[in-house]
Design a protein around this motif. Structure first.
Motif, PDB file in Angstrom:
ATOM      1  N   CYS A 258      -8.115   0.278 -12.101  1.00  0.00           N
ATOM      2  CA  CYS A 258      -6.868   0.186 -12.214  1.00  0.00           C
ATOM      3  C   CYS A 258      -6.620  -0.592 -13.328  1.00  0.00           C
ATOM      4  CB  CYS A 258      -6.595  -0.630 -11.052  1.00  0.00           C
ATOM      5  SG  CYS A 258      -6.686   0.068  -9.452  1.00  0.00           S
TER       6      CYS A 258
ATOM      7  N   LYS B 276       0.510  -0.242  -9.311  1.00  0.00           N
ATOM      8  CA  LYS B 276       0.853   0.997  -8.701  1.00  0.00           C
ATOM      9  C   LYS B 276       0.471   1.534  -7.199  1.00  0.00           C
ATOM     10  CE  LYS B 276       1.780   3.642 -13.163  1.00  0.00           C
ATOM     11  NZ  LYS B 276       1.302   4.889 -13.910  1.00  0.00           N
ATOM     12  N   SER B 277      -0.557   1.340  -6.845  1.00  0.00           N
ATOM     13  CA  SER B 277      -0.874   1.649  -5.436  1.00  0.00           C
ATOM     14  C   SER B 277      -0.805   0.722  -4.482  1.00  0.00           C
ATOM     15  CB  SER B 277      -2.303   2.433  -5.474  1.00  0.00           C
ATOM     16  OG  SER B 277      -3.119   0.933  -5.729  1.00  0.00           O
TER      17      SER B 277
ATOM     18  N   CYS C 274      -8.338   0.692  -4.144  1.00  0.00           N
ATOM     19  CA  CYS C 274      -7.592   1.729  -4.657  1.00  0.00           C
ATOM     20  C   CYS C 274      -8.215   3.088  -4.706  1.00  0.00           C
ATOM     21  CB  CYS C 274      -6.916   1.209  -6.077  1.00  0.00           C
ATOM     22  SG  CYS C 274      -5.743   2.648  -6.652  1.00  0.00           S
TER      23      CYS C 274
ATOM     24  N   THR D 112       0.809  -1.081   0.029  1.00  0.00           N
ATOM     25  CA  THR D 112      -0.145  -0.038   0.030  1.00  0.00           C
ATOM     26  C   THR D 112       0.811   1.306  -0.027  1.00  0.00           C
ATOM     27  OG1 THR D 112      -1.832  -1.187   1.272  1.00  0.00           O
ATOM     28  CG2 THR D 112      -1.627   1.337   1.290  1.00  0.00           C
ATOM     29  N   LEU D 113       0.434   2.140  -0.783  1.00  0.00           N
ATOM     30  CA  LEU D 113       1.283   3.532  -0.851  1.00  0.00           C
ATOM     31  C   LEU D 113       1.157   4.311   0.402  1.00  0.00           C
ATOM     32  CD1 LEU D 113       0.974   4.918  -4.550  1.00  0.00           C
ATOM     33  CD2 LEU D 113       3.158   4.000  -3.450  1.00  0.00           C
TER      34      LEU D 113
ATOM     35  N   TYR E  26      -6.092   5.993  -5.678  1.00  0.00           N
ATOM     36  CA  TYR E  26      -5.699   6.635  -6.547  1.00  0.00           C
ATOM     37  C   TYR E  26      -5.769   6.708  -7.987  1.00  0.00           C
ATOM     38  CZ  TYR E  26      -2.847   7.605  -2.397  1.00  0.00           C
ATOM     39  OH  TYR E  26      -2.814   7.867  -0.798  1.00  0.00           O
ATOM     40  N   HIS E  27      -6.674   5.737  -8.531  1.00  0.00           N
ATOM     41  CA  HIS E  27      -6.947   5.550  -9.867  1.00  0.00           C
ATOM     42  C   HIS E  27      -8.479   6.223 -10.120  1.00  0.00           C
ATOM     43  CE1 HIS E  27      -3.387   2.821 -10.259  1.00  0.00           C
ATOM     44  NE2 HIS E  27      -3.461   3.358 -11.433  1.00  0.00           N
TER      45      HIS E  27
ATOM     46  N   CYS F 125      -3.855  -3.623  -7.364  1.00  0.00           N
ATOM     47  CA  CYS F 125      -3.125  -2.506  -8.202  1.00  0.00           C
ATOM     48  C   CYS F 125      -1.925  -2.441  -8.190  1.00  0.00           C
ATOM     49  CB  CYS F 125      -3.953  -1.511  -8.054  1.00  0.00           C
ATOM     50  SG  CYS F 125      -3.436   0.302  -8.743  1.00  0.00           S
TER      51      CYS F 125
ATOM     52  N   PHE G  28      -3.718   7.707 -12.797  1.00  0.00           N
ATOM     53  CA  PHE G  28      -3.130   7.532 -11.377  1.00  0.00           C
ATOM     54  C   PHE G  28      -2.737   9.075 -11.229  1.00  0.00           C
ATOM     55  CE2 PHE G  28       0.899   6.926  -8.786  1.00  0.00           C
ATOM     56  CZ  PHE G  28       0.204   6.357  -7.893  1.00  0.00           C
TER      57      PHE G  28
ATOM     58  N   LEU H 213      -2.145  11.381  -7.570  1.00  0.00           N
ATOM     59  CA  LEU H 213      -1.969  11.583  -6.128  1.00  0.00           C
ATOM     60  C   LEU H 213      -2.350  12.818  -5.546  1.00  0.00           C
ATOM     61  CD1 LEU H 213       1.785  10.161  -6.185  1.00  0.00           C
ATOM     62  CD2 LEU H 213      -0.485   8.872  -5.316  1.00  0.00           C
TER      63      LEU H 213
END
Length: 783
Positions: A614, A605-606, A632, A360-361, A634-635, A603, A664, A666
């Motif tokens: 995603c 990326k995230s 997610c 997880t980001l 962030y998408h 996902c 994506f 942020l």
């Protein structure tokens, strides 16, 4: 029987006297012959001597051993009491010969004592050698023969006979004079020790060499004549030299000896220590100490545990420094600032509670929590970083943000369940610094905790997905003690197996320091989950690693708490950690606990659970509790024109011509730092001019931080430098309007930096964008 009864009736007085004499004879011998204080002795798992602490009376007197080596037994019997196995405690012939010779000479020139009588004399503490005393010894010797076996009497003698100086007993004598265990003595060495008790004050190694060697060789010749040894053995034996001076006793684990002596003073204690591993670890510590002391870093401690048995295999309480630098202090159990060494427990706790997925980001941006402003070790920020990577790189800001999100009290509860005894205060006492070194712990408790996690994972995969109720127990250095892990249960003890496994997967990736230096010691062929830590002020450096079978813990620093530049876990403690792991057998990696995991679309990326928006996803095994995490965030799905250059909507473009695309995105502050490390990050395309923007813009201060006191330095010419204000906006092309104390300063577009020269004091900075969004920040200026 009737005749006996009749005799007693006829001779009542004689019978009474006889009963009294027999009773007196029965009780004449003390129940415990020897009450002398003994040395504290510790041995390895294979009963090899690790060290000894002298007895309270200053004598090297080892606790009584139950067995005597055959060579020494033979020598002592042939020299002292050839008919030992045949007499009842005294030898009438020897007594007659001694009495005859002493009467002729008018003085005591010869003794006729047996080994049994000598045991009695030793127990009676050097009574004067008179005929009356000899009679007492004779009576007591016969009583001892009735009570004890011949072997036990020999054991008494060999354990309490004087061997010169302050050396008492064959075990201590063997180490003091020949620097080895009594079982390893040669015939010549055994004979030397056998003749010493005969006159310990006269014959002493290093003195009276001629008399000593004559006595020894006479005994060896007697052994040859009796065919106990052959001619070759005899010739080799008489050619051996004599000991010149006492050797110091081994001190292979001196700090463990101190610890044992606190509860087992004067006893012989078999430990779980692996002697070979202990010696090699000592050598590693000495090598690194000789390097580190050049930087005024003087103390090191190392602990090695067996995960499966929870036994201590190596125990180095301190480096071989000097008294000035507290070489006698055992640092293994002393509280020290933890640095980052607790971060894996936070990561595991968040996985266990379903608050986090492995990748997880997490926001990695300048952050302030009240008066507390954490910083990463390298003073840089990634904007957003996967949680596992934040752990493997030991990033401070993400860790504090994770702790704030998870809850200070919740994390404190997990740490208390780990039984960290130096965690003495409530959660609020430590605050958010708890995860960065605000608390104290010790190497013993930390290694114990890592071993418990590893053992939990092992047991889960080996025992049909069940846990043990007493998994988080104390390790042991006593060979006589075995660990009881409790009962099996389907309920976890603290952390579930999947959370531990995923934490270790992250820690296994710790393969590169932040500055990319000093990493020649890393061996990627050995899968090890490991973590370093550095306390504030460079006072403590930690490194703890675990495999399926072993835990190794290292602390480096100064016992007096003095910090030193370069006292960093990855540079000072980690090399020692890997040197010790190189001594241990390779271990397979932990088995994946499939029963406690589920395969879920993630996902890429995230790191969150994937949604329909995603683009790139992959199936990953996550902990069961991870299903509670949010999808997610962030998408987002955005609408573009056919060239995909601008965002559009139905207000400006035909629906049939709109291209729907996942993007994506942020938050502004995260994006500002993220794109510096991720050049392929694309901000949202702007809306086409003819479109109505229905996307809510946002902005955040980059600098100054919240409630910051700003110090403005002066140049060499005395001119005060300007203060640079910075804003991150989700639409950089938007025009921003800047105010200080409601006084307009100017506008910015694309790059939102504003230079100002404020006066000393408090000021309110206000920024408004052209859409009416507003942010404010108080600052205090000092010069």
């Amino acid at each position: 029987m009737n005749k006996i009864i009749a005799y007693i009736k006829r001779h009542k007085i004689k019978s009474a006297v006889l009963v009294v004499l027999l009773t007196a004879y029965y009780f004449c011998l003390p129940k415990q012959l020897f009450e002398d204080p003994t040395a504290t002795v510790i041995t390895s798992a294979n009963n090899e001597l690790l060290g000894a602490q002298i007895a309270k009376d200053g004598q090297w007197r080892f606790p009584q051993n139950d067995s005597i080596p055959e060579k020494f037994k033979t020598c002592i019997i042939q020299f002292e009491d050839e008919f030992f196995y045949k007499h009842p405690g005294f030898n009438p012939i020897s007594i007659f010969k001694a009495l005859r010779d002493n009467v002729k000479s008018g003085a005591i020139k010869r003794g006729g004592s047996t080994i049994t009588q000598q045991v009695i004399r030793l127990s009676r503490k050097g009574q004067q050698r008179t005929y009356l005393e000899k009679i007492k010894e004779l009576i007591l010797a016969t009583r001892l023969e009735f009570r004890e076996s011949k072997e036990q009497i020999l054991t008494y003698y060999s354990s309490h006979a004087p061997f010169g100086g302050n050396v008492v007993g064959i075990d201590a004598a063997s180490w003091r004079y020949f620097n080895r265990n009594v079982n390893q003595l040669s015939w010549a060495e055994s004979a030397t020790l056998a003749v010493l008790p005969n006159a310990p004050s006269l014959i002493y190694p290093g003195k009276n060499q001629k008399l000593l060697i004559e006595k020894r060789n006479r005994l060896l010749k007697k052994l040859l004549h009796k065919s106990i040894i052959d001619t070759l053995t005899y010739n080799l034996s008489v050619a051996e030299g004599l000991p010149q001076k006492p050797f110091p006793l081994p001190q292979t684990a001196p700090h463990l000896l101190q610890k044992v002596a606190k509860k087992n003073y004067g006893q012989r204690v078999q430990t779980t220590i692996n002697l070979s591993l202990q010696k090699q670890t000592n050598a590693i510590v000495k090598t690194h100490y000789n390097l580190l002391k050049q930087n005024e870093i003087h103390n090191i401690s190392v602990l090695v545990l067996d995960v499966k048995t929870r036994q201590v295999l190596a125990y180095v309480g301190n480096s071989p420094t000097d008294k000035t630098h507290q070489k006698d202090v055992d640092i293994v159990d002393k509280p020290r600032s933890t640095g980052s060494i607790l971060k894996p427990f936070l990561y595991a706790a968040m996985l266990d509670s379903g608050d986090l997925l492995p990748n997880t980001l997490i926001a990695d941006v300048p952050s302030q929590f009240g008066n507390y402003t954490p910083e990463n070790f390298n003073k840089e920020y990634d904007g957003a970083v996967p949680a596992s990577r934040a752990l493997s790189r030991s990033l401070n800001v993400p860790a504090v943000r994770m702790l704030q999100s998870f809850g200070l009290d919740r994390f404190h509860h997990y740490l208390k369940e780990l039984k960290l005894k130096d965690l003495k205060y409530n959660a609020n006492h430590y605050g958010l610094t708890l995860v960065l070194g605000g608390a104290e712990s010790n190497l013993w408790d930390l290694c114990k905790s890592y071993a418990s996690l590893s053992s939990t994972l092992n047991h889960y995969t080996e025992n049909s997905s069940e846990y043990y109720s007493n998994e988080f127990c104390e390790p042991t250095f006593l060979a006589s003690k075995s660990i009881d892990f409790g009962k099996k249960s389907p309920e976890k003890t603290l952390f579930d197996a999947a959370s531990i496994y995923l934490t270790y997967e992250s820690l296994k990736e710790v393969n590169r320091p932040e500055n990319d230096e000093n990493w020649e010691f890393f061996d990627g062929s050995k899968p090890i989950a490991w973590k370093t830590g550095t306390s504030f002020g460079f006072r403590d450096a930690w490194a703890i690693g675990t495999t399926k079978d072993y835990v190794v813990g290292v602390w480096v620093g100064n016992a007096d708490g003095e910090g030193r530049p370069g006292l960093v876990g990855v540079q000072t403690a980690a090399p020692i950690l890997f040197d010790v792991f190189d001594l241990l057998p390779n271990s397979d990696w932990f088995s994946k606990p499939f029963d406690d995991m589920q395969e879920v679309d993630i996902c890429i990326k995230s790191g969150f659970r994937a949604t329909e928006t995603c683009e790139n996803t992959e199936l990953k095994y996550i902990q069961n509790s991870g299903l509670k995490t949010k999808p997610c965030p962030y998408h987002v799905l955005i609408h573009l024109d056919q060239n995909e250059q601008y965002q559009v909507n139905s207000s400006c473009e035909n629906i049939n011509n709109i291209v729907n695309k996942s993007w994506f995105v942020l938050p502004p502050l995260m994006a500002f730092y993220y794109k510096t490390k991720n050049p392929f990050y694309k901000p949202l395309p702007p809306f086409r001019n003819d479109c109505l923007d229905d996307y809510a813009a946002s902005m955040q201060f980059i600098y100054p931080k919240e409630t910051t006191t700003v110090f403005l330095p002066k140049d060499f010419d005395g001119k005060t430098n300007e203060l640079i204000l910075k804003i991150a906006h989700s639409k950089p092309e938007t025009t921003l309007f800047w105010y200080i104390n409601d006084i307009f300063l100017g506008t910015t577009k694309d790059i939102h930096d504003m230079a100002i020269s404020p006066k000393v004091g408090k000021h309110l900075i206000t920024v408004v964008d052209e859409l009416g969004n507003e942010v404010k920040r108080w600052i205090e200026v000092s010069i």
